[in-house]
Design a protein around this motif. Structure first.
Motif, PDB file in Angstrom:
ATOM      1  N   ARG A 188      -0.395   2.594 -12.011  1.00  0.00           N
ATOM      2  CA  ARG A 188      -1.651   1.668 -11.783  1.00  0.00           C
ATOM      3  C   ARG A 188      -1.109   0.104 -11.804  1.00  0.00           C
ATOM      4  NH1 ARG A 188      -3.054   5.019 -16.067  1.00  0.00           N
ATOM      5  NH2 ARG A 188      -1.277   3.444 -17.306  1.00  0.00           N
ATOM      6  N   ALA A 189       0.217  -0.547 -11.750  1.00  0.00           N
ATOM      7  CA  ALA A 189       0.730  -2.012 -11.820  1.00  0.00           C
ATOM      8  C   ALA A 189       1.513  -1.892  -9.810  1.00  0.00           C
ATOM      9  CB  ALA A 189       2.105  -1.640 -12.186  1.00  0.00           C
ATOM     10  N   ALA A 190       1.870  -0.969  -9.458  1.00  0.00           N
ATOM     11  CA  ALA A 190       1.204  -1.013  -7.854  1.00  0.00           C
ATOM     12  C   ALA A 190       0.128  -1.283  -7.279  1.00  0.00           C
ATOM     13  CB  ALA A 190       2.079   0.195  -7.671  1.00  0.00           C
ATOM     14  N   ARG A 191      -0.817  -0.391  -7.889  1.00  0.00           N
ATOM     15  CA  ARG A 191      -1.872  -0.526  -7.470  1.00  0.00           C
ATOM     16  C   ARG A 191      -3.216  -2.160  -7.760  1.00  0.00           C
ATOM     17  NH1 ARG A 191      -6.746   1.414  -4.566  1.00  0.00           N
ATOM     18  NH2 ARG A 191      -5.366   3.728  -4.091  1.00  0.00           N
ATOM     19  N   ARG A 192      -2.128  -2.628  -8.987  1.00  0.00           N
ATOM     20  CA  ARG A 192      -2.881  -3.581  -9.546  1.00  0.00           C
ATOM     21  C   ARG A 192      -1.842  -4.953  -8.035  1.00  0.00           C
ATOM     22  NH1 ARG A 192      -2.859  -1.705 -14.150  1.00  0.00           N
ATOM     23  NH2 ARG A 192      -0.081  -2.588 -14.807  1.00  0.00           N
ATOM     24  N   ALA A 193      -0.540  -4.685  -8.192  1.00  0.00           N
ATOM     25  CA  ALA A 193      -0.525  -5.509  -7.102  1.00  0.00           C
ATOM     26  C   ALA A 193      -0.679  -5.723  -6.095  1.00  0.00           C
ATOM     27  CB  ALA A 193       1.253  -5.510  -7.261  1.00  0.00           C
ATOM     28  N   TYR A 194      -0.936  -4.288  -4.854  1.00  0.00           N
ATOM     29  CA  TYR A 194      -1.981  -4.129  -4.125  1.00  0.00           C
ATOM     30  C   TYR A 194      -2.801  -5.220  -4.642  1.00  0.00           C
ATOM     31  CZ  TYR A 194      -3.914  -2.130  -0.001  1.00  0.00           C
ATOM     32  OH  TYR A 194      -4.262  -2.074   1.171  1.00  0.00           O
ATOM     33  N   GLU A 195      -3.841  -5.143  -4.747  1.00  0.00           N
ATOM     34  CA  GLU A 195      -5.385  -5.922  -4.615  1.00  0.00           C
ATOM     35  C   GLU A 195      -5.339  -6.768  -5.216  1.00  0.00           C
ATOM     36  OE1 GLU A 195      -7.712  -3.211  -7.849  1.00  0.00           O
ATOM     37  OE2 GLU A 195      -7.688  -1.543  -6.543  1.00  0.00           O
ATOM     38  N   THR A 196      -4.680  -6.916  -6.603  1.00  0.00           N
ATOM     39  CA  THR A 196      -4.169  -9.403  -6.130  1.00  0.00           C
ATOM     40  C   THR A 196      -3.992  -9.768  -5.078  1.00  0.00           C
ATOM     41  OG1 THR A 196      -3.787  -8.288  -8.955  1.00  0.00           O
ATOM     42  CG2 THR A 196      -2.715 -10.873  -7.472  1.00  0.00           C
ATOM     43  N   TYR A 197      -2.858  -9.138  -4.709  1.00  0.00           N
ATOM     44  CA  TYR A 197      -2.829  -9.898  -3.124  1.00  0.00           C
ATOM     45  C   TYR A 197      -3.216  -9.687  -2.114  1.00  0.00           C
ATOM     46  CZ  TYR A 197      -0.232 -10.340   1.493  1.00  0.00           C
ATOM     47  OH  TYR A 197       1.012 -11.264   2.657  1.00  0.00           O
ATOM     48  N   ALA A 210       3.675   5.760  -5.619  1.00  0.00           N
ATOM     49  CA  ALA A 210       3.349   6.074  -6.820  1.00  0.00           C
ATOM     50  C   ALA A 210       2.747   7.104  -7.338  1.00  0.00           C
ATOM     51  CB  ALA A 210       3.673   4.763  -7.466  1.00  0.00           C
ATOM     52  N   GLU A 211       1.450   6.742  -6.649  1.00  0.00           N
ATOM     53  CA  GLU A 211       0.216   7.750  -6.938  1.00  0.00           C
ATOM     54  C   GLU A 211       0.975   9.368  -6.348  1.00  0.00           C
ATOM     55  OE1 GLU A 211      -2.626   6.657  -4.439  1.00  0.00           O
ATOM     56  OE2 GLU A 211      -3.347   5.187  -6.587  1.00  0.00           O
ATOM     57  N   ALA A 212       1.634   9.287  -5.604  1.00  0.00           N
ATOM     58  CA  ALA A 212       2.368  10.686  -5.533  1.00  0.00           C
ATOM     59  C   ALA A 212       2.819  10.937  -5.973  1.00  0.00           C
ATOM     60  CB  ALA A 212       2.668  10.547  -3.638  1.00  0.00           C
ATOM     61  N   GLU A 213       4.358  10.693  -6.873  1.00  0.00           N
ATOM     62  CA  GLU A 213       5.177  10.742  -7.731  1.00  0.00           C
ATOM     63  C   GLU A 213       4.178  11.394  -9.148  1.00  0.00           C
ATOM     64  OE1 GLU A 213       8.221  11.306 -10.075  1.00  0.00           O
ATOM     65  OE2 GLU A 213       8.424  10.987  -7.440  1.00  0.00           O
ATOM     66  N   THR A 214       2.954  10.554  -9.297  1.00  0.00           N
ATOM     67  CA  THR A 214       2.041  11.110 -10.247  1.00  0.00           C
ATOM     68  C   THR A 214       1.705  11.727  -9.988  1.00  0.00           C
ATOM     69  OG1 THR A 214       1.627   8.531 -10.884  1.00  0.00           O
ATOM     70  CG2 THR A 214       0.405  10.389 -11.916  1.00  0.00           C
ATOM     71  N   ARG A 234       1.103  -1.505  -0.438  1.00  0.00           N
ATOM     72  CA  ARG A 234      -0.008  -0.457   0.291  1.00  0.00           C
ATOM     73  C   ARG A 234       0.308   1.267   0.144  1.00  0.00           C
ATOM     74  NH1 ARG A 234      -5.257   1.621   1.492  1.00  0.00           N
ATOM     75  NH2 ARG A 234      -5.615   3.939   0.916  1.00  0.00           N
ATOM     76  N   ARG A 235       2.087   0.858   0.575  1.00  0.00           N
ATOM     77  CA  ARG A 235       2.948   2.040   0.734  1.00  0.00           C
ATOM     78  C   ARG A 235       3.758   2.486  -0.887  1.00  0.00           C
ATOM     79  NH1 ARG A 235       5.829   1.185   6.684  1.00  0.00           N
ATOM     80  NH2 ARG A 235       4.467   2.280   7.574  1.00  0.00           N
ATOM     81  N   ALA A 236       3.947   1.380  -1.398  1.00  0.00           N
ATOM     82  CA  ALA A 236       4.159   1.355  -2.878  1.00  0.00           C
ATOM     83  C   ALA A 236       3.450   2.132  -3.730  1.00  0.00           C
ATOM     84  CB  ALA A 236       4.557   0.416  -3.178  1.00  0.00           C
TER      85      ALA A 236
END
Length: 650
Positions: A634-643, A571-575, A565-567
Motif C-alpha cells: 500500500r505504501a508503494a502504491r501510494r508513493a506511485y500514485e502521489t508521484y 510489493a504486490e507480488a510479495e504479498t 511502478r516496478r516497486a
C-alpha cells in the motif's frame, strides 16, 4: 402575354390604343410591361393575358391616372363562363343537342317551320323507333301543344325553331356571345375602366411570366489588348409586336412567387344550430343555487387552406457562338445598379415581332487578361485558361464565353456572376504538350507532450504531402496555376498560396520548356490524444519512457514512474506469495484436524496433535509477515500514485 391595349371611349364611342412603351426582362422568369399614352374622357381598356399570367397581372397591376378617382378592373373569374351559362334560362354549359335544349325548355312557346308554320308550347321530347329499309334507329320527336291539340314533329324535318319569349331569345344570344368570347381557352381579358375627364397622360404597368433573357460572351485573347464582348438573347413570346419600346434587361435574383388570386376562393364555415330552435334541457336542482348540469358548449370547426405555389426560377441555358470579334464598332447597353440588381438598357428603341427572338450587345470593353495553364488536380493534362479582371465597369451575369486566340476559335468557357474589378479564372481546353502526375504521402510526428493531473496529452502532427510532377514538352515556358483542393481540418504549411477559396488553394509556378517540374503542397493536421497514466500497464509506460520522440524531461519523469511502478508490482507480488503460503498452511491445518478426529487418542492421533500445534505457530508467523507485506504494497502504491498525480510537465 399582354397585347396592345385598346381603349374604348365611353362618352364619344371613339377607339384609340395605349401603346407599349417599356419592357423590362428579368433573369428570374418575369417581365415588366408599361403602357402609356394620352386619353380623353372616360375610357376602358381591354388587357388580354395568357391564362398562366393572370395571377401575376392581378398581383402587380399599377394604374397611373391623374384625374380618375375610381378606376376599376373587371374580369371573368375562372368559373364565370360555366356558372353564367347555367344561370341563363337556356343552358348551353354542357354543349347540349337540339333535343336536350328543347327538353329543358318544356312549357316555353316556340314557332316552328316543318315546313308549315306552327306555334305552340313545348310539351316534351319523345324518342321513337323508326325503321328505314333494313335499319332501325331512335329518332327524337318534338311534342308541341298547339291550338289544334298535341302534335309530334320529327326534329330532323323541322327547318327552324324560334322562341317567342324575348327573355329566352336574349339569353340564347348572350350564351352564344359568352361562348364566342371564350373560344381561346388560353387567354383571359381584364377590363380597366378609368372614369376621368379631359385629356391627360395615363399609364398601366404589370409584371407577368416570360422567358429569361440569356447572355453569351466572346473573348479574344490574341489581341494586343484583350477584347471582351457580351450579347443578350431576348425572346418575345407574347402575342403582340414590340414597336420602338424601351428594352431593359435586369440581372439579379429577386424573390418571386405565384399566388392564386384568379380563381374564386371559398372559406369553409361551421354550421351551428338555430338559437331560436329546440327545447330546454330538463335539470334537477338541489339546495345549491347552481343547476346540477351545465349546458354543453357548441364546438366550432374551422378549416383553412393555403394555395400558394412558388415559382421556380428558370435556369440560364448555354449559348455558343463561333464568329470572330470585330471590336470598336458596336454601341452597347447603358448599365446601372437597380435595387440590388444590375440593369442593362438598350440604347436605341427596340422593334421585335411577336414570337421572335433577338440578340443585343450589352458590353464591349478591353479587359485585363493573362493567359495561363490551370491544373485542378484531376486529369492528365492541365487546362488552357486565363486570369481575367472585370474592368468593363459593369456587373456581368453568368454565361458562356467563346474564346478566340488571334481571331481563331480556341474553346468554350463558363463564368459565374462577375462583379466589377473582380478577378476570375476561366478554362476553355486542354494543353496536350504538358502532362501531369500526382503522388500522395503522409508522415506523423509528435509535436508536444504535456502531463498534468495524471493525464498525458500527446499532440501529433500529420503532414499530408501532395506532389505534382509536370513535364512540359513544348518549346516555350508556360505559367501555371495549381488549384489544390483543401483537406478538411488541415492548415497549409508550404508553399504560400497567392489566393484561397472555401474549397481550394491557388499557387503560381512556371513550367520551363522541355523540362520536368516538381511541385509539392504540404498540409498539416494536429491530432490530440489524452492518456490516463495510472491504469497504464508497465510495458506501455516503458515504451513511452524510451520513445525518442518524447521530450527528455517527460521521458525522465516516466522513467521514474516506471521505477515506482516496478516497486509497486514487486510489493504486490510479495504479498500474493505470502498470502498463498498462508492459504496452503490453513488448508494443511484443516486436513490434520480431520485426521485427528478420525484417529482419536491413539498414538497416531498424538502425532497429529503435535503437528497441528506446529502449524498454528507457523500460521501466526506467516500472518504477521502478510500484514507487513500488505502495508508495504500500500505504501508503494501510494508513493506511485502521489508521484503520478503531482507531475506537471510541458
Amino acid at each position: 402575354m399582354a397585347a396592345c391595349l385598346w381603349a374604348q371611349g365611353i362618352s364619344d364611342n371613339r377607339s384609340s390604343n395605349l401603346p407599349l412603351r417599356r419592357v423590362v426582362v428579368l433573369t428570374s422568369g418575369l417581365s415588366y410591361y408599361e403602357h402609356s399614352g394620352s386619353v380623353n374622357g372616360s375610357v376602358s381598356f381591354n388587357l388580354p393575358f395568357r391564362l398562366d399570367a393572370v395571377n401575376d397581372a392581378l398581383r402587380t397591376l399599377v394604374i397611373n391616372d391623374p384625374s380618375s378617382t375610381n378606376p376599376q378592373v373587371v374580369y371573368q373569374s375562372e368559373n364565370t363562363l360555366i356558372e353564367t351559362l347555367r344561370s341563363l334560362s337556356i343552358d348551353l354549359s354542357d354543349e347540349p343537342g337540339m333535343a336536350a335544349i328543347l327538353s329543358r325548355l318544356r312549357g316555353a312557346q316556340v314557332e316552328i317551320h316543318a315546313p308549315t308554320s306552327y306555334t305552340g308550347r313545348i310539351a316534351g321530347i319523345e324518342h321513337r323507333h323508326i325503321t328505314t329499309g333494313m335499319m332501325s334507329m331512335m329518332t327524337p320527336f318534338l311534342l308541341l301543344s298547339a291550338q289544334d291539340g298535341l302534335r309530334a314533329f320529327d326534329l330532323n324535318e323541322i327547318a327552324s325553331i324560334r322562341f317567342t319569349d324575348p327573355v329566352i331569345e336574349q339569353d340564347l344570344n348572350r350564351a352564344l356571345d359568352l361562348i364566342a368570347q371564350s373560344r381561346n381557352s388560353f387567354s383571359r381579358q381584364l377590363m380597366v375602366s378609368l372614369g376621368g375627364s379631359g385629356r391627360r397622360n395615363v399609364s398601366i404597368s404589370y409584371v407577368i411570366p416570360s422567358p429569361v433573357w440569356k447572355v453569351s460572351y466572346r473573348l479574344d485573347l490574341g489581341a494586343s489588348s484583350p477584347l471582351f464582348q457580351g450579347w443578350a438573347i431576348v425572346d418575345n413570346d407574347s402575342d403582340n409586336d414590340w414597336n420602338n419600346v424601351e428594352l431593359s434587361l435586369v440581372a439579379g435574383r429577386p424573390a418571386s412567387f405565384i399566388q392564386q388570386l384568379y380563381p374564386p376562393y371559398y372559406v369553409s364555415r361551421p354550421v351551428l344550430p338555430l338559437s331560436i330552435a329546440g327545447t330546454a334541457e330538463g335539470v334537477t336542482h338541489d339546495r345549491s343555487p347552481l343547476p346540477s348540469a351545465a349546458p354543453a358548449a357548441a364546438r366550432m370547426r374551422t378549416e383553412s387552406s393555403n394555395d400558394m405555389a412558388y415559382a421556380v426560377e428558370a435556369e440560364m441555358s448555354v449559348a455558343r457562338d463561333s464568329a470572330s470579334i470585330a471590336g470598336g464598332t458596336i454601341q452597347t447597353a447603358a448599365a446601372r445598379d437597380s435595387g440590388g440588381q444590375f440593369e442593362f438598357t438598350i440604347r436605341n428603341p427596340v422593334t421585335l415581332n411577336r414570337r421572335m427572338s433577338a440578340m443585343f450587345p450589352i458590353v464591349e470593353s478591353q479587359i485585363q487578361a493573362r493567359a495561363v495553364l490551370i491544373y485542378n488536380g484531376s486529369g492528365r493534362y492541365p487546362r488552357l485558361g486565363a486570369e481575367l479582371t472585370n474592368t468593363s465597369g459593369m456587373k456581368l451575369p453568368a454565361g458562356p464565353i467563346t474564346v478566340y486566340d488571334g481571331g481563331v476559335y480556341a474553346g468554350d468557357a463558363l463564368i459565374d456572376f462577375w462583379n466589377e474589378n473582380e478577378n476570375r479564372f476561366i478554362s476553355y481546353g486542354e494543353d496536350l504538350s504538358v502532362t501531369a502526375n500526382i503522388t500522395n504521402a503522409n508522415a506523423t510526428v509528435i509535436s508536444s507532450v504535456r502531463i498534468s493531473g495524471g493525464v498525458m496529452i500527446i499532440n501529433r502532427n500529420i503532414t499530408y504531402t501532395k506532389t505534382y510532377t509536370f513535364i512540359n514538352s513544348g518549346s516555350a515556358s508556360r505559367p501555371l496555376i495549381v488549384e489544390h483542393s483543401r483537406m478538411a481540418q488541415t492548415d497549409l504549411v508550404s508553399p504560400e498560396a497567392f489566393e484561397e477559396t472555401a474549397s481550394l488553394y491557388r499557387f503560381n509556378t512556371a513550367l520551363p520548356a522541355n523540362r520536368q517540374t516538381v511541385f509539392s503542397v504540404n498540409e498539416r493536421r494536429t491530432i490530440s490524444s489524452n492518456i490516463t497514466l495510472l491504469p497504464m500497464n508497465l510495458d506501455t509506460m516503458i515504451s513511452y519512457s524510451t520513445n525518442q520522440e518524447i521530450p527528455a524531461n517527460v521521458r525522465e519523469a516516466l522513467a521514474r514512474a516506471v521505477t515506482l511502478r516496478r516497486a509497486v508490482d514487486a510489493a504486490e507480488a510479495e504479498t500474493r506469495t505470502i498470502d498463498a503460503q498462508r492459504t496452503r498452511l490453513i488448508t494443511e491445518q484443516d486436513r490434520i484436524r480431520r485426521n485427528l478426529e478420525a484417529a482419536g487418542q491413539s498414538q497416531q492421533g498424538q502425532e497429529y496433535l503435535r503437528r497441528l500445534a506446529a502449524l498454528d505457530n507457523e500460521i501466526d508467523t506467516v500472518t504477521a509477515n502478510l500484514a507487513r507485506s500488505e502495508e508495504d504494497a500500500r505504501a508503494a502504491r501510494r508513493a506511485y500514485e502521489t508521484y503520478i498525480n503531482s507531475l506537471n510537465l510541458s
